[in-house]
Write a protein that holds these residues in place. Structure first.
Motif, short mmCIF file in Angstrom:
data_model
loop_
_atom_site.label_atom_id
_atom_site.label_comp_id
_atom_site.label_asym_id
_atom_site.label_seq_id
_atom_site.Cartn_x
_atom_site.Cartn_y
_atom_site.Cartn_z
N ARG A 132 22.26 31.67 -41.32
CA ARG A 132 21.24 31.28 -40.33
C ARG A 132 19.86 31.77 -40.76
N GLU A 136 16.55 29.45 -41.81
CA GLU A 136 15.29 29.61 -41.08
C GLU A 136 14.16 30.06 -42.00
N GLU A 167 33.23 27.23 -41.61
CA GLU A 167 34.10 26.68 -40.56
C GLU A 167 35.56 26.70 -41.02
N ILE A 183 29.56 30.94 -32.12
CA ILE A 183 28.41 30.34 -31.41
C ILE A 183 27.21 30.22 -32.35
N THR A 184 26.97 31.29 -33.13
CA THR A 184 25.85 31.28 -34.07
C THR A 184 26.02 30.19 -35.12
N ASN A 186 27.80 27.38 -34.83
CA ASN A 186 27.61 26.08 -34.18
C ASN A 186 26.13 25.80 -33.95
N ASP A 187 25.41 26.84 -33.54
CA ASP A 187 23.97 26.71 -33.31
C ASP A 187 23.24 26.43 -34.63
N THR A 188 23.70 27.08 -35.70
CA THR A 188 23.10 26.87 -37.02
C THR A 188 23.32 25.43 -37.49
N ARG A 189 24.54 24.91 -37.28
CA ARG A 189 24.82 23.53 -37.66
C ARG A 189 23.92 22.55 -36.91
N GLN A 190 23.77 22.80 -35.60
CA GLN A 190 22.92 21.93 -34.78
C GLN A 190 21.46 22.03 -35.20
N ARG A 191 21.02 23.25 -35.49
CA ARG A 191 19.64 23.47 -35.93
C ARG A 191 19.38 22.74 -37.25
N ASN A 194 19.19 18.99 -36.73
CA ASN A 194 17.90 18.61 -36.14
C ASN A 194 16.79 18.57 -37.18
#
Length: 200
Positions: A132, A136, A167, A183-184, A186-191, A194
């Motif tokens: 992550r 970033e 994963e 959660i991190t 999943n959030d990283t994949r979504q980020r 995007n």
């Protein structure tokens, strides 16, 4: 002259951490290394310059972005450092400083056959956080250099493979992985999705 002082460079903490960070990221920027080793940009630049003089790293330009990566000699030194870390921790002292360094920069290909399942889970947690941060930091660097969205998407796209590897490791882990790590990730994949979709 540089050869003469190479051994002194790696008797210090920051250069060692910097070299391991470059190995972990494969190709990165001085600003990312600065954050990773908790140093100033000027000090990091000085360390990287000495490493270049010793033939351990090389700088390359990709458009307007200047990357740093290991040379073959630098990779040899990293392997020696990793062996030293393993010796110092005796492969069992989970809370030793050496173990903290090795787990932070350990990638999926470096898992030893003796590593316990709980250590694998701890390693997965570290990899998720590092991935992550890596995404970033690179996105921030590219944005600061006014790279267009297509270029950003091309350069960050390969991280989808890293997410998939993590994963798979989580799915195959015999012990439960921390919910925060899942959660991190999943959030990283979504980020990442995007960011990449902005360039489409």
């Amino acid at each position: 002259m540089a050869e003469k002082h190479a051994e002194n460079l790696f008797l210090q903490e920051k250069p060692t951490l910097a070299l391991l960070a470059i190995w972990s990221f494969e190709r990165t920027y001085a600003s990312v290394i600065t954050k990773e080793i908790n140093s100033t940009f000027a000090h990091t630049t000085k360390i990287l310059s000495k490493m270049e003089d010793c033939g351990l790293v090389q700088f390359k330009m990709d458009g307007r972005v200047k990357y740093v990566e290991l040379t073959d000699r630098g990779m040899d030194v990293v392997n020696a450092l990793k062996n030293l870390i393993l010796k110092l921790e005796n492969e069992t002292e989970e809370n030793s400083p050496a173990n903290n360094i090795s787990s932070t920069f350990q990638n999926s290909e470096s898992q030893s056959s003796e590593e316990s399942e709980s250590q694998k889970v701890q390693s997965i947690n570290s990899k998720v956080v590092n991935l992550r941060l890596k995404i970033e930091n690179i996105y921030e660097e590219l944005s600061n250099n006014n790279e267009d969205s297509d270029a950003i998407a091309r350069k960050l796209g390969p991280f989808k493979r890293d997410i998939k590897k993590l994963e798979d490791q989580i799915e195959s882990s015999q012990n439960p992985v921390d919910d925060i790590a899942i959660i991190t990730l999943n959030d990283t994949r979504q980020r990442l999705d995007n960011i990449i979709n902005q360039g489409q």
